[in-house]
Scaffold this motif. Sequence first.
Motif, PDB file in Angstrom:
ATOM      1  N   ASP A   1      -7.585   8.286  -6.604  1.00  0.00           N
ATOM      2  CA  ASP A   1      -8.115   7.058  -7.207  1.00  0.00           C
ATOM      3  C   ASP A   1      -7.812   5.837  -6.353  1.00  0.00           C
ATOM      4  O   ASP A   1      -8.625   4.911  -6.267  1.00  0.00           O
ATOM      5  CB  ASP A   1      -7.550   6.855  -8.613  1.00  0.00           C
ATOM      6  N   ILE A   2      -6.668   5.824  -5.718  1.00  0.00           N
ATOM      7  CA  ILE A   2      -6.326   4.694  -4.847  1.00  0.00           C
ATOM      8  C   ILE A   2      -7.207   4.695  -3.613  1.00  0.00           C
ATOM      9  O   ILE A   2      -7.699   3.661  -3.174  1.00  0.00           O
ATOM     10  CB  ILE A   2      -4.839   4.736  -4.451  1.00  0.00           C
ATOM     11  N   LEU A   3      -7.428   5.877  -3.055  1.00  0.00           N
ATOM     12  CA  LEU A   3      -8.201   5.960  -1.811  1.00  0.00           C
ATOM     13  C   LEU A   3      -9.696   5.820  -2.030  1.00  0.00           C
ATOM     14  O   LEU A   3     -10.405   5.317  -1.171  1.00  0.00           O
ATOM     15  CB  LEU A   3      -7.893   7.281  -1.100  1.00  0.00           C
ATOM     16  N   MET A   4     -10.196   6.291  -3.175  1.00  0.00           N
ATOM     17  CA  MET A   4     -11.621   6.216  -3.458  1.00  0.00           C
ATOM     18  C   MET A   4     -11.819   5.676  -4.872  1.00  0.00           C
ATOM     19  O   MET A   4     -12.123   6.431  -5.793  1.00  0.00           O
ATOM     20  CB  MET A   4     -12.268   7.598  -3.330  1.00  0.00           C
ATOM     21  N   PRO A   5     -11.660   4.370  -5.048  1.00  0.00           N
ATOM     22  CA  PRO A   5     -11.817   3.809  -6.391  1.00  0.00           C
ATOM     23  C   PRO A   5     -13.262   3.910  -6.866  1.00  0.00           C
ATOM     24  O   PRO A   5     -14.187   3.984  -6.059  1.00  0.00           O
ATOM     25  CB  PRO A   5     -11.392   2.352  -6.225  1.00  0.00           C
ATOM     26  N   GLU A   6     -13.443   3.930  -8.183  1.00  0.00           N
ATOM     27  CA  GLU A   6     -14.784   3.973  -8.753  1.00  0.00           C
ATOM     28  C   GLU A   6     -15.549   2.721  -8.380  1.00  0.00           C
ATOM     29  O   GLU A   6     -15.013   1.624  -8.412  1.00  0.00           O
ATOM     30  CB  GLU A   6     -14.700   4.053 -10.279  1.00  0.00           C
ATOM     31  N   ARG A   7     -16.789   2.918  -8.060  1.00  0.00           N
ATOM     32  CA  ARG A   7     -17.643   1.783  -7.713  1.00  0.00           C
ATOM     33  C   ARG A   7     -18.126   1.138  -9.003  1.00  0.00           C
ATOM     34  O   ARG A   7     -18.788   1.774  -9.805  1.00  0.00           O
ATOM     35  CB  ARG A   7     -18.824   2.290  -6.897  1.00  0.00           C
ATOM     36  N   LYS A   8     -17.761  -0.100  -9.192  1.00  0.00           N
ATOM     37  CA  LYS A   8     -18.188  -0.808 -10.395  1.00  0.00           C
ATOM     38  C   LYS A   8     -19.303  -1.770 -10.019  1.00  0.00           C
ATOM     39  O   LYS A   8     -19.183  -2.528  -9.073  1.00  0.00           O
ATOM     40  CB  LYS A   8     -17.011  -1.545 -11.009  1.00  0.00           C
ATOM     41  N   MET A   9     -20.377  -1.686 -10.790  1.00  0.00           N
ATOM     42  CA  MET A   9     -21.537  -2.513 -10.489  1.00  0.00           C
ATOM     43  C   MET A   9     -21.701  -3.565 -11.575  1.00  0.00           C
ATOM     44  O   MET A   9     -21.506  -3.285 -12.749  1.00  0.00           O
ATOM     45  CB  MET A   9     -22.790  -1.641 -10.422  1.00  0.00           C
ATOM     46  N   SER A  10     -22.094  -4.732 -11.138  1.00  0.00           N
ATOM     47  CA  SER A  10     -22.368  -5.783 -12.103  1.00  0.00           C
ATOM     48  C   SER A  10     -23.719  -5.503 -12.767  1.00  0.00           C
ATOM     49  O   SER A  10     -24.486  -4.650 -12.326  1.00  0.00           O
ATOM     50  CB  SER A  10     -22.414  -7.145 -11.411  1.00  0.00           C
ATOM     51  N   VAL A  11     -23.993  -6.233 -13.832  1.00  0.00           N
ATOM     52  CA  VAL A  11     -25.266  -6.065 -14.536  1.00  0.00           C
ATOM     53  C   VAL A  11     -26.430  -6.370 -13.595  1.00  0.00           C
ATOM     54  O   VAL A  11     -27.436  -5.652 -13.571  1.00  0.00           O
ATOM     55  CB  VAL A  11     -25.310  -6.985 -15.781  1.00  0.00           C
TER      56      VAL A  11
ATOM     57  N   PHE B   1       0.834  -1.204   0.000  1.00  0.00           N
ATOM     58  CA  PHE B   1       0.000   0.000   0.000  1.00  0.00           C
ATOM     59  C   PHE B   1       0.868   1.253   0.000  1.00  0.00           C
ATOM     60  O   PHE B   1       0.666   2.170  -0.788  1.00  0.00           O
ATOM     61  CB  PHE B   1      -0.938   0.003   1.221  1.00  0.00           C
ATOM     62  N   THR B   2       1.854   1.277   0.895  1.00  0.00           N
ATOM     63  CA  THR B   2       2.747   2.421   0.992  1.00  0.00           C
ATOM     64  C   THR B   2       3.461   2.661  -0.333  1.00  0.00           C
ATOM     65  O   THR B   2       3.551   3.800  -0.805  1.00  0.00           O
ATOM     66  CB  THR B   2       3.779   2.195   2.119  1.00  0.00           C
ATOM     67  N   GLN B   3       3.938   1.599  -0.952  1.00  0.00           N
ATOM     68  CA  GLN B   3       4.637   1.731  -2.229  1.00  0.00           C
ATOM     69  C   GLN B   3       3.696   2.263  -3.313  1.00  0.00           C
ATOM     70  O   GLN B   3       4.079   3.111  -4.116  1.00  0.00           O
ATOM     71  CB  GLN B   3       5.232   0.389  -2.657  1.00  0.00           C
ATOM     72  N   ALA B   4       2.453   1.779  -3.315  1.00  0.00           N
ATOM     73  CA  ALA B   4       1.481   2.239  -4.308  1.00  0.00           C
ATOM     74  C   ALA B   4       1.199   3.727  -4.140  1.00  0.00           C
ATOM     75  O   ALA B   4       1.084   4.455  -5.131  1.00  0.00           O
ATOM     76  CB  ALA B   4       0.192   1.435  -4.189  1.00  0.00           C
ATOM     77  N   ILE B   5       1.104   4.197  -2.902  1.00  0.00           N
ATOM     78  CA  ILE B   5       0.860   5.617  -2.650  1.00  0.00           C
ATOM     79  C   ILE B   5       2.043   6.452  -3.121  1.00  0.00           C
ATOM     80  O   ILE B   5       1.887   7.464  -3.793  1.00  0.00           O
ATOM     81  CB  ILE B   5       0.562   5.873  -1.152  1.00  0.00           C
ATOM     82  N   PHE B   6       3.258   6.010  -2.776  1.00  0.00           N
ATOM     83  CA  PHE B   6       4.434   6.789  -3.149  1.00  0.00           C
ATOM     84  C   PHE B   6       4.775   6.681  -4.634  1.00  0.00           C
ATOM     85  O   PHE B   6       5.532   7.498  -5.156  1.00  0.00           O
ATOM     86  CB  PHE B   6       5.631   6.419  -2.277  1.00  0.00           C
ATOM     87  N   ASP B   7       4.208   5.714  -5.336  1.00  0.00           N
ATOM     88  CA  ASP B   7       4.418   5.607  -6.787  1.00  0.00           C
ATOM     89  C   ASP B   7       3.538   6.573  -7.571  1.00  0.00           C
ATOM     90  O   ASP B   7       3.749   6.765  -8.765  1.00  0.00           O
ATOM     91  CB  ASP B   7       4.146   4.178  -7.264  1.00  0.00           C
ATOM     92  N   CYS B   8       2.540   7.163  -6.913  1.00  0.00           N
ATOM     93  CA  CYS B   8       1.633   8.092  -7.590  1.00  0.00           C
ATOM     94  C   CYS B   8       2.378   9.339  -8.035  1.00  0.00           C
ATOM     95  O   CYS B   8       3.185   9.899  -7.296  1.00  0.00           O
ATOM     96  CB  CYS B   8       0.487   8.486  -6.662  1.00  0.00           C
ATOM     97  N   LYS B   9       2.068   9.791  -9.238  1.00  0.00           N
ATOM     98  CA  LYS B   9       2.720  10.977  -9.807  1.00  0.00           C
ATOM     99  C   LYS B   9       1.844  12.223  -9.709  1.00  0.00           C
ATOM    100  O   LYS B   9       2.309  13.326  -9.926  1.00  0.00           O
ATOM    101  CB  LYS B   9       3.058  10.721 -11.283  1.00  0.00           C
ATOM    102  N   THR B  10       0.542  12.029  -9.426  1.00  0.00           N
ATOM    103  CA  THR B  10      -0.372  13.171  -9.335  1.00  0.00           C
ATOM    104  C   THR B  10      -1.302  12.997  -8.136  1.00  0.00           C
ATOM    105  O   THR B  10      -1.440  11.896  -7.584  1.00  0.00           O
ATOM    106  CB  THR B  10      -1.258  13.291 -10.594  1.00  0.00           C
ATOM    107  N   PHE B  11      -1.947  14.107  -7.770  1.00  0.00           N
ATOM    108  CA  PHE B  11      -2.927  14.066  -6.689  1.00  0.00           C
ATOM    109  C   PHE B  11      -4.114  13.170  -7.070  1.00  0.00           C
ATOM    110  O   PHE B  11      -4.683  12.487  -6.226  1.00  0.00           O
ATOM    111  CB  PHE B  11      -3.421  15.483  -6.370  1.00  0.00           C
ATOM    112  N   GLU B  12      -4.473  13.190  -8.342  1.00  0.00           N
ATOM    113  CA  GLU B  12      -5.598  12.386  -8.817  1.00  0.00           C
ATOM    114  C   GLU B  12      -5.334  10.896  -8.645  1.00  0.00           C
ATOM    115  O   GLU B  12      -6.239  10.132  -8.314  1.00  0.00           O
ATOM    116  CB  GLU B  12      -5.901  12.707 -10.284  1.00  0.00           C
ATOM    117  N   GLU B  13      -4.107  10.473  -8.870  1.00  0.00           N
ATOM    118  CA  GLU B  13      -3.769   9.054  -8.697  1.00  0.00           C
ATOM    119  C   GLU B  13      -3.923   8.641  -7.238  1.00  0.00           C
ATOM    120  O   GLU B  13      -4.406   7.544  -6.949  1.00  0.00           O
ATOM    121  CB  GLU B  13      -2.345   8.785  -9.181  1.00  0.00           C
ATOM    122  N   VAL B  14      -3.522   9.516  -6.318  1.00  0.00           N
ATOM    123  CA  VAL B  14      -3.698   9.223  -4.890  1.00  0.00           C
ATOM    124  C   VAL B  14      -5.186   9.107  -4.572  1.00  0.00           C
ATOM    125  O   VAL B  14      -5.619   8.180  -3.883  1.00  0.00           O
ATOM    126  CB  VAL B  14      -3.031  10.304  -4.012  1.00  0.00           C
TER     127      VAL B  14
END
Length: 112
Positions: free
Chosen positions: A64-74, A49-62
């Motif tokens: 996206d990690i913290l609040m991923p899009e909710r994907k719904m099945s059909v 998790f820590t590595q994924a956060i520090f690999d982010c290049k923009t605020f938006e990437e951070v």
Amino acid sequence: MQRGIIEIENEYEENPVRITLRTLQEIVVKRYPKSQECRSGLWGNADEFTQAIFDCKTFEEVADILMPERKMSVWQRIEEYFLRAGFVMLAVMFLYHVVWRLIQKAWLWIVG
């Protein structure tokens, strides 16, 4: 998180300050729930998790990690559609009943 409840802490500063991406990443890693169970539920381990956060290049990437899009099945979309349709039908029936009663009372008052 096992019960489907998420607590979000909102602390707003009276005088917000600009921070760098690196500072945000450090804050996120520091404030993220400390329990290994919580982290391993989403990530292999805390270091991943820590590595994924520090690999982010923009605020938006951070974000996206913290609040991923909710994907719904059909199936979930179908259930949500029918649930909304059901509430709309109930609302229409209720309003129709109320409006019809008002019309009846008004008619009786006018005629009566």
